[in-house]
Design an enzyme around this catalytic site. Structure first.
Site, short mmCIF file in Angstrom:
data_model
loop_
_atom_site.label_atom_id
_atom_site.label_comp_id
_atom_site.label_asym_id
_atom_site.label_seq_id
_atom_site.Cartn_x
_atom_site.Cartn_y
_atom_site.Cartn_z
N ASP A 27 9.47 -3.61 3.83
CA ASP A 27 9.01 -4.50 4.90
C ASP A 27 8.02 -3.82 5.83
O ASP A 27 7.31 -4.48 6.59
CB ASP A 27 10.20 -5.05 5.70
CG ASP A 27 11.07 -3.97 6.32
OD1 ASP A 27 10.98 -2.80 5.88
OD2 ASP A 27 11.82 -4.28 7.26
N LYS B 159 20.41 -9.78 2.68
CA LYS B 159 20.36 -8.36 3.01
C LYS B 159 21.76 -7.75 2.92
O LYS B 159 22.73 -8.33 3.36
CB LYS B 159 19.79 -8.16 4.42
CG LYS B 159 18.29 -8.28 4.49
CD LYS B 159 17.76 -7.87 5.86
CE LYS B 159 16.24 -7.92 5.90
NZ LYS B 159 15.71 -7.49 7.20
N LYS C 195 24.26 -7.50 5.86
CA LYS C 195 24.91 -8.70 6.42
C LYS C 195 26.21 -8.95 5.69
O LYS C 195 26.25 -8.99 4.46
CB LYS C 195 23.99 -9.93 6.29
CG LYS C 195 22.66 -9.78 7.01
CD LYS C 195 22.87 -9.73 8.52
CE LYS C 195 21.53 -9.66 9.26
NZ LYS C 195 21.72 -9.54 10.71
N THR C 196 27.31 -9.13 6.43
CA THR C 196 28.61 -9.37 5.82
C THR C 196 29.23 -10.62 6.43
O THR C 196 28.66 -11.22 7.35
CB THR C 196 29.57 -8.18 6.07
OG1 THR C 196 29.92 -8.17 7.46
CG2 THR C 196 28.92 -6.87 5.71
N HIS D 155 19.11 1.15 7.80
CA HIS D 155 18.62 2.44 8.29
C HIS D 155 19.24 3.57 7.47
O HIS D 155 18.56 4.53 7.12
CB HIS D 155 19.04 2.65 9.76
CG HIS D 155 18.39 1.70 10.72
ND1 HIS D 155 19.13 0.97 11.62
CD2 HIS D 155 17.11 1.37 10.92
CE1 HIS D 155 18.31 0.22 12.35
NE2 HIS D 155 17.08 0.45 11.95
N THR E 277 16.27 -0.73 18.54
CA THR E 277 16.42 -2.09 19.05
C THR E 277 17.89 -2.46 19.24
O THR E 277 18.21 -3.53 19.75
CB THR E 277 15.76 -3.10 18.09
OG1 THR E 277 16.22 -2.85 16.76
CG2 THR E 277 14.24 -2.95 18.12
N GLN F 214 2.24 1.57 15.61
CA GLN F 214 2.82 2.32 14.49
C GLN F 214 1.74 3.08 13.73
O GLN F 214 1.96 4.21 13.29
CB GLN F 214 3.58 1.40 13.55
CG GLN F 214 4.30 2.19 12.45
CD GLN F 214 5.26 1.36 11.63
OE1 GLN F 214 5.92 0.46 12.13
NE2 GLN F 214 5.36 1.67 10.35
N ARG G 288 11.25 -11.36 18.65
CA ARG G 288 12.45 -10.59 18.98
C ARG G 288 12.75 -10.69 20.47
O ARG G 288 11.83 -10.79 21.28
CB ARG G 288 12.25 -9.11 18.61
CG ARG G 288 12.27 -8.81 17.14
CD ARG G 288 12.04 -7.32 16.92
NE ARG G 288 12.00 -6.96 15.53
CZ ARG G 288 13.05 -6.60 14.81
NH1 ARG G 288 14.24 -6.56 15.39
NH2 ARG G 288 12.93 -6.27 13.55
N HIS H 211 22.16 0.28 11.36
CA HIS H 211 22.84 -0.54 10.35
C HIS H 211 22.63 0.08 8.98
O HIS H 211 21.95 1.10 8.83
CB HIS H 211 22.37 -2.00 10.41
CG HIS H 211 20.89 -2.19 10.31
ND1 HIS H 211 20.16 -1.88 9.17
CD2 HIS H 211 19.98 -2.65 11.21
CE1 HIS H 211 18.89 -2.16 9.35
NE2 HIS H 211 18.75 -2.61 10.59
N LYS I 35 10.15 -11.86 10.83
CA LYS I 35 10.81 -12.68 11.85
C LYS I 35 10.15 -14.04 11.99
O LYS I 35 8.92 -14.14 12.01
CB LYS I 35 10.80 -11.96 13.21
CG LYS I 35 11.55 -10.62 13.21
CD LYS I 35 13.03 -10.85 13.04
CE LYS I 35 13.80 -9.55 13.05
NZ LYS I 35 15.24 -9.75 12.82
#
Length: 413
Positions: A196, A237, A240-241, A50, A42, A175, A88, A47, A84
């Site tokens: 998740d 998460k 995330k920074t 993964h 996506t 999936q 998306r 990130h 979500k």
């Protein structure tokens, strides 16, 4: 006595949920078997979430199990609704094709794709995109109960917002079919992933059983194993920074920013992160964290940066960090950006947004009011401050956000 793989994974914190505990323990500790991990392209990079899942993949691979990386060329066109609150953004087929190529190359940096026991990389577009809608719904959709699907955790947020689309409902079917297909083609018995994905993994396990029953065949069960989500001590998460998502591509997150993200870890997260991203013995990790948490953070930052960007970049990032904190916030190799002369006279709030140090003017205002911004080593507390040429007496200014984020802003004609 040598530790068994499942005990290692459990000790290091990888075990969250298992579909069949005893069978999976025997499977992981036993003879080589085939397992898979799915990644949807996506974005054109991976990130840190993964990367975390790929470390689990690598443990299984290093113990002799045969790994499959599934890059979801078909599922990325739909988008996983898990967690979500909004749908998306739909990607074009061209975007997905580009992202697939980038992600496949990045994956090869973290898992073995040649030599002994190489992983294989597959694309679910190869077995989904050629199916007609009617055939897919007759073959796969017939086995899904909508009431059961709507009760799944992966759809809850979308349902709460009242906006779940039929397109997103199809994601779970796709999936689940992936798992069944990989079992048929490669004798794949186990799917791994983050927690998740639990609902989607369960759907694949259940679909295999239902197809077998409908065809009057006895099918060996499929298994699912999920690790916890990578969360920080504050519940956010880990990917995330302050400057955005922590990507493994240096074009998206520089090696220095990547290094700094780990240096800035909460004390409570360091032991767990070392367990996930290094092969240090757990006793050594605990001893280091208890003895000197600052040294533990430095080791964590160096080791994870080395894994993702290579040793040379990790050494460089470490050197820049040491220079910044011993040389009044200035380093020849520090992160930098430019501002054109015609921009002079810019308000400090706008400058912070334009240099991507903050995501909004309201965030900039809050940081200034909380003494979180310095320019050329002086705290700024005036939200109406105008940045002009006098500030650039050396041809640049250094903006510091908090204690550990530095940016050199150079003046360009």
């Amino acid at each position: 006595m040598e530790k068994k793989l499942f005990d290692i994974l459990k000790e290091r914190g990888y075990v969250k949920d298992l579909t069949h505990e005893k069978e999976i323990i025997d499977l992981i500790n036993g003879e080589p078997m085939t397992f898979y991990l799915g990644i949807d392209p996506t974005a054109d990079s991976l990130h840190i979430g993964h990367f975390f899942a790929l470390t689990m993949f690598r443990w299984l691979q290093d113990f002799g199990h045969r790994g499959i990386i599934l890059v979801g060329g078909a599922t990325a066109l739909v988008g996983d609704p898990t967690g979500k609150s909004d749908m998306r953004k739909m990607l074009s087929k061209e975007d997905v094709a580009y992202n697939k190529a980038e992600v496949k190359e990045l994956v090869k940096r973290f898992v073995k794709t040649d030599g002994d026991n190489p992983a294989i990389i597959v694309d679910n577009a190869d077995w989904i995109c050629d199916k007609t809608y009617v055939d897919f719904m007759r073959d796969i959709g017939v086995h899904f109960n909508v009431n059961n699907m709507l009760s799944a955790e992966c759809y809850k947020k979308r349902l709460e917002q009242g906006g779940l689309t039929f397109l997103e409902m199809g994601y779970m079917l796709m999936q689940a079919f992936d798992f069944v297909h990989l079992n048929k083609e490669f004798n794949c018995k186990l799917q791994i992933g983050g927690s998740d994905q639990w609902g989607n993994i369960l759907a694949g396990v259940d679909l295999s059983r239902k197809i077998g029953f409908s065809e009057g065949k006895k099918i060996d069960p499929l298994f699912g194993f999920v690790c916890p989500l990578l969360l920080k001590a504050d519940g956010e998460k880990m990917g995330k920074t302050a400057t955005g998502t922590l990507w493994v591509s240096r074009e998206k997150t520089s090696a220095f920013d990547f290094f700094q993200a780990w240096i800035n870890s909460f004390d409570e997260d360091v032991e767990r992160s070392l367990a996930f991203f290094t092969r240090m013995e757990m006793d050594d990790i605990k001893e280091l964290c208890n003895k000197d948490i600052r040294e533990a953070k430095k080791l964590l930052a160096f080791e994870v940066t080395k894994l993702v960007h290579g040793e040379e970049e990790a050494i460089k990032a470490k050197h820049i960090a040491e220079e910044l904190f011993s040389n009044k916030g200035v380093s020849e190799n520090m992160p930098s950006t430019t501002i054109f002369k015609e921009k002079l006279g810019i308000n400090i709030l706008d400058l912070l947004v334009e240099t991507n140090l903050v995501s909004s003017k309201s965030e900039a205002r809050r940081l200034i009011e909380q003494n979180g911004i310095s320019i050329n080593q002086r705290k700024e507390n005036d939200v109406n401050r105008i940045i002009n040429e006098l500030d650039f007496k050396d041809g640049f200014i250094v903006i510091q956000k908090g204690k550990k984020v530095f940016l050199k802003v150079e003046l360009e004609a």
